[in-house]
Design a protein around this motif. Structure first.
Motif, PDB file in Angstrom:
ATOM      1  N   LYS A 164      12.517  13.182  20.463  1.00  0.00           N
ATOM      2  CA  LYS A 164      11.776  12.588  19.336  1.00  0.00           C
ATOM      3  C   LYS A 164      12.714  12.234  18.199  1.00  0.00           C
ATOM      4  N   ILE A 165      12.233  11.330  17.353  1.00  0.00           N
ATOM      5  CA  ILE A 165      12.956  10.957  16.139  1.00  0.00           C
ATOM      6  C   ILE A 165      11.979  10.893  14.972  1.00  0.00           C
ATOM      7  N   ASN A 166      12.503  11.182  13.792  1.00  0.00           N
ATOM      8  CA  ASN A 166      11.801  10.875  12.555  1.00  0.00           C
ATOM      9  C   ASN A 166      12.380   9.562  12.069  1.00  0.00           C
ATOM     10  N   LEU A 167      11.522   8.632  11.792  1.00  0.00           N
ATOM     11  CA  LEU A 167      11.937   7.320  11.309  1.00  0.00           C
ATOM     12  C   LEU A 167      11.394   7.156   9.896  1.00  0.00           C
ATOM     13  N   PHE A 168      12.291   7.205   8.920  1.00  0.00           N
ATOM     14  CA  PHE A 168      11.927   6.946   7.533  1.00  0.00           C
ATOM     15  C   PHE A 168      12.176   5.465   7.290  1.00  0.00           C
ATOM     16  N   PHE A 169      11.200   4.761   6.747  1.00  0.00           N
ATOM     17  CA  PHE A 169      11.437   3.364   6.407  1.00  0.00           C
ATOM     18  C   PHE A 169      10.629   2.968   5.191  1.00  0.00           C
ATOM     19  N   GLY A 170      11.166   1.976   4.472  1.00  0.00           N
ATOM     20  CA  GLY A 170      10.482   1.526   3.266  1.00  0.00           C
ATOM     21  C   GLY A 170      11.429   0.858   2.297  1.00  0.00           C
ATOM     22  N   ARG A 171      11.053   0.934   1.029  1.00  0.00           N
ATOM     23  CA  ARG A 171      11.841   0.275  -0.024  1.00  0.00           C
ATOM     24  C   ARG A 171      13.227   0.885  -0.108  1.00  0.00           C
ATOM     25  N   LYS A 172      14.175   0.050  -0.439  1.00  0.00           N
ATOM     26  CA  LYS A 172      15.575   0.446  -0.478  1.00  0.00           C
ATOM     27  C   LYS A 172      15.798   1.664  -1.376  1.00  0.00           C
ATOM     28  N   GLU A 173      15.163   1.685  -2.546  1.00  0.00           N
ATOM     29  CA  GLU A 173      15.332   2.793  -3.485  1.00  0.00           C
ATOM     30  C   GLU A 173      14.902   4.116  -2.855  1.00  0.00           C
ATOM     31  N   CYS A 174      13.802   4.085  -2.147  1.00  0.00           N
ATOM     32  CA  CYS A 174      13.285   5.298  -1.504  1.00  0.00           C
ATOM     33  C   CYS A 174      14.216   5.761  -0.392  1.00  0.00           C
ATOM     34  N   ILE A 175      14.658   4.843   0.425  1.00  0.00           N
ATOM     35  CA  ILE A 175      15.529   5.194   1.546  1.00  0.00           C
ATOM     36  C   ILE A 175      16.870   5.718   1.030  1.00  0.00           C
ATOM     37  N   VAL A 206       0.844  -1.198   0.000  1.00  0.00           N
ATOM     38  CA  VAL A 206       0.000   0.000   0.000  1.00  0.00           C
ATOM     39  C   VAL A 206       0.880   1.248   0.000  1.00  0.00           C
ATOM     40  N   ARG A 207       2.007   1.161   0.678  1.00  0.00           N
ATOM     41  CA  ARG A 207       2.968   2.256   0.760  1.00  0.00           C
ATOM     42  C   ARG A 207       4.325   1.771   0.279  1.00  0.00           C
ATOM     43  N   GLN A 208       5.114   2.699  -0.232  1.00  0.00           N
ATOM     44  CA  GLN A 208       6.489   2.388  -0.615  1.00  0.00           C
ATOM     45  C   GLN A 208       7.476   2.907   0.421  1.00  0.00           C
ATOM     46  N   MET A 209       7.038   3.943   1.155  1.00  0.00           N
ATOM     47  CA  MET A 209       7.884   4.567   2.157  1.00  0.00           C
ATOM     48  C   MET A 209       7.013   5.228   3.215  1.00  0.00           C
ATOM     49  N   VAL A 210       7.547   5.310   4.426  1.00  0.00           N
ATOM     50  CA  VAL A 210       6.810   5.874   5.555  1.00  0.00           C
ATOM     51  C   VAL A 210       7.717   6.858   6.290  1.00  0.00           C
ATOM     52  N   LEU A 211       7.126   7.928   6.791  1.00  0.00           N
ATOM     53  CA  LEU A 211       7.775   8.812   7.746  1.00  0.00           C
ATOM     54  C   LEU A 211       6.965   8.720   9.024  1.00  0.00           C
ATOM     55  N   TYR A 212       7.602   8.240  10.082  1.00  0.00           N
ATOM     56  CA  TYR A 212       6.939   8.071  11.373  1.00  0.00           C
ATOM     57  C   TYR A 212       7.723   8.840  12.424  1.00  0.00           C
ATOM     58  N   THR A 213       7.090   9.779  13.077  1.00  0.00           N
ATOM     59  CA  THR A 213       7.714  10.548  14.155  1.00  0.00           C
ATOM     60  C   THR A 213       7.245   9.970  15.477  1.00  0.00           C
ATOM     61  N   THR A 214       8.204   9.685  16.358  1.00  0.00           N
ATOM     62  CA  THR A 214       7.866   9.054  17.631  1.00  0.00           C
ATOM     63  C   THR A 214       8.823   9.496  18.723  1.00  0.00           C
ATOM     64  N   ASN A 215       8.483   9.144  19.927  1.00  0.00           N
ATOM     65  CA  ASN A 215       9.339   9.404  21.079  1.00  0.00           C
ATOM     66  C   ASN A 215      10.595   8.552  20.973  1.00  0.00           C
ATOM     67  N   ARG A 216      11.709   9.116  21.337  1.00  0.00           N
ATOM     68  CA  ARG A 216      12.991   8.415  21.250  1.00  0.00           C
ATOM     69  C   ARG A 216      12.994   7.119  22.091  1.00  0.00           C
ATOM     70  N   LYS A 217      12.152   7.053  23.109  1.00  0.00           N
ATOM     71  CA  LYS A 217      12.151   5.848  23.949  1.00  0.00           C
ATOM     72  C   LYS A 217      11.685   4.604  23.181  1.00  0.00           C
ATOM     73  N   TYR A 218      11.048   4.806  22.024  1.00  0.00           N
ATOM     74  CA  TYR A 218      10.601   3.669  21.214  1.00  0.00           C
ATOM     75  C   TYR A 218      11.586   3.312  20.098  1.00  0.00           C
ATOM     76  N   GLU A 219      12.692   4.019  20.025  1.00  0.00           N
ATOM     77  CA  GLU A 219      13.655   3.808  18.944  1.00  0.00           C
ATOM     78  C   GLU A 219      14.160   2.360  18.900  1.00  0.00           C
ATOM     79  N   ASN A 220      14.587   1.817  20.017  1.00  0.00           N
ATOM     80  CA  ASN A 220      15.122   0.450  20.020  1.00  0.00           C
ATOM     81  C   ASN A 220      14.076  -0.563  19.567  1.00  0.00           C
ATOM     82  N   PHE A 221      12.847  -0.409  20.046  1.00  0.00           N
ATOM     83  CA  PHE A 221      11.769  -1.311  19.638  1.00  0.00           C
ATOM     84  C   PHE A 221      11.554  -1.227  18.130  1.00  0.00           C
TER      85      PHE A 221
END
Length: 115
Positions: A61-72, A25-40
């Motif tokens: 906080k952190i921005n977590l970009f994740f998805g297909r290799k080309e996008c990242i 459904v998605r090729q890439m995601v930007l997820y902003t979260t609390n740094r305490k969830y980074e390891n998880f």
């Protein structure tokens, strides 16, 4: 982080993004979260062999970009500074890559160019 520190409600959106990514459904995601969830989050992405980049946002906080290799790989070149410092062109490309409404992105781009 111990398991009792993880709040499933706060991570529900993150887990849904992974589901949508896996389903195509998605090729890439930007997820902003609390740094305490980074390891998880990193452990989950690594276990599922999902490419990601972490961008710090302030102290907690952190921005977590994740998805297909080309996008990242493209994000590595595109996002080299805080998101609020991106040029109108970089902002437009990022929005398009994230699957945001193109007409809304065009409107946002024009507004930022005029400013």
């Amino acid at each position: 982080m111990i398991a009792s520190d993880i709040n499933p409600v706060e991570l529900k959106v993150f887990l849904n993004h992974i589901y949508e990514l896996k389903k195509g459904v998605r090729q890439m995601v930007l997820y902003t979260t609390n740094r305490k969830y980074e390891n998880f989050a990193v452990k989950r992405l690594t276990n599922q062999k999902i490419n990601y980049i972490i961008q710090p946002v302030g102290n907690d906080k952190i921005n977590l970009f994740f998805g297909r290799k080309e996008c990242i790989n493209a994000i590595r070149f595109l996002v080299t500074q805080p998101l609020n410092k991106l040029s109108p062109e970089q902002d437009f490309i990022l929005g398009a890559m994230l699957g945001y409404d193109i007409c809304a992105q065009c409107k946002r781009y024009c507004k930022r160019k005029v400013q």
